[in-house]
Design a protein around this motif. Structure first.
Motif, PDB file in Angstrom:
ATOM      1  N   GLY A 117      82.228 -17.582 -50.147  1.00 17.91           N
ATOM      2  CA  GLY A 117      81.885 -16.982 -51.438  1.00 17.91           C
ATOM      3  C   GLY A 117      80.469 -16.440 -51.543  1.00 17.91           C
ATOM      4  N   PRO A 118      79.441 -17.217 -51.174  1.00 24.08           N
ATOM      5  CA  PRO A 118      78.073 -16.692 -51.298  1.00 24.08           C
ATOM      6  C   PRO A 118      77.819 -15.439 -50.455  1.00 24.08           C
ATOM      7  CG  PRO A 118      78.027 -19.079 -51.101  1.00 24.08           C
ATOM      8  CD  PRO A 118      79.447 -18.648 -50.828  1.00 24.08           C
ATOM      9  N   LEU A 119      78.367 -15.383 -49.249  1.00 28.01           N
ATOM     10  CA  LEU A 119      78.141 -14.200 -48.422  1.00 28.01           C
ATOM     11  C   LEU A 119      78.924 -13.004 -48.964  1.00 28.01           C
ATOM     12  CD1 LEU A 119      76.673 -12.877 -46.161  1.00 28.01           C
ATOM     13  CD2 LEU A 119      78.361 -13.769 -44.567  1.00 28.01           C
ATOM     14  N   LEU A 141      77.433  -9.412 -49.884  1.00 31.79           N
ATOM     15  CA  LEU A 141      77.979  -8.145 -49.403  1.00 31.79           C
ATOM     16  C   LEU A 141      78.273  -7.206 -50.579  1.00 31.79           C
ATOM     17  CD1 LEU A 141      80.416  -9.402 -46.615  1.00 31.79           C
ATOM     18  CD2 LEU A 141      78.391  -7.972 -46.260  1.00 31.79           C
ATOM     19  N   ALA A 142      78.830  -7.748 -51.655  1.00 30.81           N
ATOM     20  CA  ALA A 142      79.097  -6.930 -52.845  1.00 30.81           C
ATOM     21  C   ALA A 142      77.783  -6.419 -53.437  1.00 30.81           C
ATOM     22  CB  ALA A 142      79.883  -7.733 -53.874  1.00 30.81           C
ATOM     23  N   SER A 148      79.693 -12.644 -60.912  1.00 30.98           N
ATOM     24  CA  SER A 148      78.904 -13.854 -60.680  1.00 30.98           C
ATOM     25  C   SER A 148      79.234 -14.454 -59.318  1.00 30.98           C
ATOM     26  CB  SER A 148      79.185 -14.892 -61.771  1.00 30.98           C
ATOM     27  OG  SER A 148      80.478 -15.446 -61.600  1.00 30.98           O
ATOM     28  N   ALA A 149      78.271 -15.148 -58.740  1.00 25.31           N
ATOM     29  CA  ALA A 149      78.500 -15.829 -57.463  1.00 25.31           C
ATOM     30  C   ALA A 149      79.658 -16.815 -57.608  1.00 25.31           C
ATOM     31  CB  ALA A 149      77.228 -16.529 -57.006  1.00 25.31           C
ATOM     32  N   TYR A 150      79.751 -17.444 -58.751  1.00 24.50           N
ATOM     33  CA  TYR A 150      80.826 -18.383 -59.023  1.00 24.50           C
ATOM     34  C   TYR A 150      82.197 -17.718 -58.885  1.00 24.50           C
ATOM     35  CZ  TYR A 150      83.689 -21.709 -61.672  1.00 24.50           C
ATOM     36  OH  TYR A 150      84.661 -22.584 -62.078  1.00 24.50           O
ATOM     37  N   ALA A 192      81.013 -13.727 -41.989  1.00 27.85           N
ATOM     38  CA  ALA A 192      81.716 -12.667 -42.699  1.00 27.85           C
ATOM     39  C   ALA A 192      80.876 -11.393 -42.685  1.00 27.85           C
ATOM     40  CB  ALA A 192      82.002 -13.093 -44.136  1.00 27.85           C
ATOM     41  N   ILE A 193      81.485 -10.297 -42.208  1.00 31.43           N
ATOM     42  CA  ILE A 193      80.799  -9.006 -42.179  1.00 31.43           C
ATOM     43  C   ILE A 193      81.504  -7.968 -43.052  1.00 31.43           C
ATOM     44  CG2 ILE A 193      79.694  -9.333 -39.940  1.00 31.43           C
ATOM     45  CD1 ILE A 193      82.011  -7.665 -38.720  1.00 31.43           C
ATOM     46  N   GLY A 194      82.586  -8.369 -43.671  1.00 31.18           N
ATOM     47  CA  GLY A 194      83.312  -7.499 -44.580  1.00 31.18           C
ATOM     48  C   GLY A 194      84.381  -8.283 -45.289  1.00 31.18           C
TER      49      GLY A 194
END
Length: 183
Positions: free
Chosen positions: A33-35, A39-40, A50-52, A75-77
């Motif tokens: 989720g954080p990555l 990326l977004a 939100s990060a949540y 995660a790269i995408g």
């Protein structure tokens, strides 16, 4: 490798599929989720939630989302989506992003192809939808290319006008509907 051959390979290797010799596609995990949020954010074109929400998305909608990973597993995408409750054969793609360092390598197309093949195998899939703000040419090309690879019709219509957004600073959202899809 042709798109059809890649989809065939994807079906045989669920849940994880190589996209190139150095990346693979699989389901997101809550720890992603954080990555995905970063990326977004770094895409500079997506509406940032939100990060949540990305943590929840990785937990609750992992079955209709996908992550591209580099050889280290980072995660790269990603592409996240859901099956529309009123149209369960329709996958709505909510967001798709690829790290700037690996753009142009076909990862976004592989994410869409891999995710739609997995959703088709697990739930059935007759169409794919997404919304794109006018002027987002990269997304328009990506989804037009997807429609062409799948020999499907692409239609467009405004689904939300600018006036419907409460903050007043949002462009209209154009619904891109691709179908029928045959897997």
């Amino acid at each position: 490798m042709t798109a059809h051959a890649e989809l065939t390979r994807y079906r045989k290797t669920l849940p994880s599929t190589p996209t190139t010799s150095t990346t693979h596609i699989d389901r997101p995990r809550p720890g992603d989720g954080p990555l995905l949020w970063r990326l977004a954010r770094d895409s500079r074109t997506l509406d940032l939630n939100s990060a949540y929400s990305y943590l929840l998305w990785c937990r609750d909608f992992a079955g209709t989302s996908a992550v591209a990973r580099d050889p280290s597993g980072r995660a790269i995408g990603f592409v996240n989506g859901y099956l529309r409750p009123d149209s369960p054969g329709t996958l709505l793609v909510w967001q798709i992003a690829v790290d700037e360092s690996v753009r142009g390598l076909g990862i976004a197309g592989s994410l869409l192809d891999g995710l739609s093949a997995r959703v088709a195998a697990e739930h059935g899939l007759s169409s794919l939808e997404t919304t794109i703000s006018p002027g987002n040419l990269a997304s328009e090309r990506l989804f037009a290319s997807y429609a062409a690879r799948h020999n499907a019709t692409l239609t467009r219509e405004v689904v939300f006008t600018a006036e419907e957004f409460p903050d007043g600073g949002h462009a209209p959202e154009v619904l891109h509907r691709i179908g029928p899809l045959h897997f």
